[in-house]
Scaffold this active site. Structure first.
Site, short mmCIF file in Angstrom:
data_model
loop_
_atom_site.label_atom_id
_atom_site.label_comp_id
_atom_site.label_asym_id
_atom_site.label_seq_id
_atom_site.Cartn_x
_atom_site.Cartn_y
_atom_site.Cartn_z
N ASP A 299 0.82 -1.20 0.00
CA ASP A 299 0.00 0.00 0.00
C ASP A 299 0.87 1.26 0.00
OD1 ASP A 299 -2.73 1.23 0.43
OD2 ASP A 299 -1.73 1.96 2.24
N GLU B 5 1.53 -0.64 -5.14
CA GLU B 5 0.54 0.39 -5.40
C GLU B 5 1.32 1.69 -5.44
OE1 GLU B 5 -3.40 2.58 -3.56
OE2 GLU B 5 -1.61 2.22 -2.37
#
Length: 563
Positions: free
Chosen positions: A226, A285
């Site tokens: 993330d 990401e």
């Protein structure tokens, strides 16, 4: 009017790359909204485990699980209090172990979400840092700074939170007289409950290497990282100097995103993953200004994949799509990494709704738009995506053609950006509504105790039960497409496509023994028959044109052909 489609040329792949992830189809599970195993209205690991046979039948290769760690849930689990524990709402470590084992028995791999940019303000480190006060060694593991102004009443710099408002929160410190006064400020690029780690501190780096090993030892096949672009901040934390509100899904150059220092972190992580058998993977990401910058994250000694957000944000337009496809493939080819393709996820409007609205409205929409048009384009876009070389990501429920829920009452919303002025639009809850499994019953089969977000009354006919075995349903289209992709040698593998001549608004691309034709226009288009029809997102009609057999490709549709 017909137009000749040139014969496809054989285009060999470059290099001899191997790895299951290179052409994998990976299914994102948002745990709280997938399946509820204990009837409390919230999805959980037991519910996911029970539904694994459905995913196996769908035809995917791996499951990516959004966060399930111990968390106060200020940001749906992306505020982690303990990276080695499961939040009780989702189960416990035994449930995680059982889920991974059950997936492996079915031949499915499991990728877990890792959140290294920030933690929860309830994390032991942060709580102790607050207790110990200014000068604490533990505060060095975060970004604590004195404020500006006469009494330190102003934030240390002008950075804004992705969720709106300042990216800094001031701590109340003991004033020495039995009271409290304003003290240092701490950085949080997201919610105040999510303090950013200081990745220049060795203890932070050591801790996350240990966390990696913990989950790899438990059997995880990899990590989706993330905010992979956010760990390292520019030296001195300089002001931006602008007044534009920051967006999570933006590509602007910022002093807290996409700093070169992140790459050494991922090189150290890659060395750890390479110690383990079974081809464990790292997926970034990473929102970057260009696809070329994204490619830096997947150099041979760093990550294996990076999400292709440029593709996700492309309009339903043949010229734009071709440009992004070419640019993505070209950027990844020099580093030997596969390109990834994605149309929906838990942070953006589902593509069945995005394509139902006029282009240019962004990835957070409040209008359902033309539902029929959106679904037609979404089905066509999916077949185009699955025809491209590389790895594809599918977000739970898109195989049912689910739209965003755009009319959720304000009182049920939980997206933290919804509650902060001038931040992200705050409508991500619309893509997170629990998915329907049955035509009727409590929460349409999601669980016996309702659902944490209300589901539309119309979802019974979009359920797995309603679509299973129904010719032409979106679910059966996905099942058929993934079956063809597994069986056909011209799909998935490779790093290039050959473009064929086609009318304006139509894409025609060739792979080995395969042609994909996509009509992005709002009108039917007649083409020479490219080969034997494998699959189509809408009904095609065959005729006898002047140059031989022709086919009418419906508006906003895609067809696959064997040649």
């Amino acid at each position: 009017m017909t137009q000749h489609l040139a014969a496809p040329a054989h285009h060999p792949t470059s290099g001899t790359h191997t790895g299951w992830w290179r052409d994998a189809v990976i299914y994102q599970v948002y745990p709280r909204s997938f399946a509820d195993g204990n009837g409390d209205g919230m999805g959980d690991l037991a519910g996911i485990r029970d539904r694994l046979p459905y995913l196996k039948e769908l035809g995917i290769d791996a499951v990516w699980l959004s966060p399930f760690y111990a968390s106060p849930q200020a940001d749906a689990g992306y505020d982690v209090a303990d990276y080695r524990a499961i939040d009780p709402v989702f189960g416990n470590l035994h449930d995680a172990d059982a889920l991974i084992r059950a997936a492996h028995e079915l031949g499915l791999r499991v990728i877990v979400d890792l959140v290294p940019n920030h933690c929860s303000d309830q994390h032991d480190w942060f709580r102790q840092a607050l207790r110990e006060g200014p000068g604490s060694r533990l505060r060095e593991r975060f970004h604590f700074r004195p404020g500006k102004g006469v009494n330190g009443e102003l934030p240390p710099n002008d950075w804004e939170s992705i969720f709106g408002g300042p990216a800094w929160t001031r701590v109340e410190e003991p004033d020495g007289n039995g009271g409290e006064a304003g003290g240092e400020w701490y950085l949080h690029l997201f919610a105040p409950e999510q303090p950013d780690f200081n990745w220049e501190h060795p203890a932070v780096q050591d801790e996350f290497r240990s966390i990696l090993r913990f989950w790899l030892d438990l059997g995880a096949d990899g990590f989706r990282v993330d905010v992979a672009h956010g760990l390292v901040k520019a030296p001195g934390l300089p002001d931006i100097g602008g007044s534009e509100q920051l967006k999570l899904l933006g590509n602007d150059v910022m002093p807290f995103f996409d700093q070169d220092g992140v790459h050494e972190i991922y090189r150290s992580w890659r060395r750890i993953l390479d110690e383990y058998e079974g081809q464990r993977v790292l997926v970034a990401e990473a929102w970057t200004p260009t696809v070329e910058r994204t490619a830096l994250y997947v150099r041979p000694d760093e990550m294996h994949q990076a999400f292709n957000f440029q593709y996700l944000t492309t309009n339903w337009d043949a010229q734009e799509l071709r440009g992004v496809i070419d640019g993505s493939l070209a950027a990844m080819r020099p580093v030997g990494a596969p390109t990834t393709w994605v149309l929906s996820n838990h942070d953006v409007t589902r593509h069945a709704t995005r394509f139902a609205n006029p282009p240019g409205l962004g990835t957070q929409l409040r209008d359902q738009g033309d539902r029929e048009l959106g679904l037609r384009r979404a089905r066509a876009a999916t077949l185009l995506m699955l025809a491209l070389p590389g790895s594809a990501y599918v977000y739970q429920g898109e195989e049912l053609g689910l739209p965003d829920v755009t009319d959720l009452p304000d009182e049920v919303r939980q997206d933290p950006s919804f509650f902060r002025a001038e931040g992200q639009d705050g409508f991500r809850d619309g893509c997170r509504v629990p998915i329907p499994w049955t035509r009727s019953g409590s929460s349409y089969g999601f669980g016996s105790g309702g659902s944490w977000l209300p589901q539309p009354d119309s979802w019974g006919e979009l359920s797995v039960e309603a679509q299973t075995g129904v010719p032409g349903s979106t679910l059966e289209l996905y099942r058929a497409a993934l079956a063809v992709r597994r069986e056909h040698p011209g799909l998935g593998a490779g790093d290039a496509v050959t473009w064929l001549d086609a009318p304006e608004g139509v894409l025609a691309l060739a792979r080995d023994g395969f042609v994909c034709t996509t009509n992005t226009t709002g009108a039917d288009v007649e083409l020479p028959v490219p080969g034997a029809l494998l699959l189509a997102s809408g009904p095609v009609a065959f005729g006898e044109g002047a140059g031989g057999g022709t086919v009418v490709l419906p508006a906003d549709s895609t067809a696959w052909w064997a040649v």
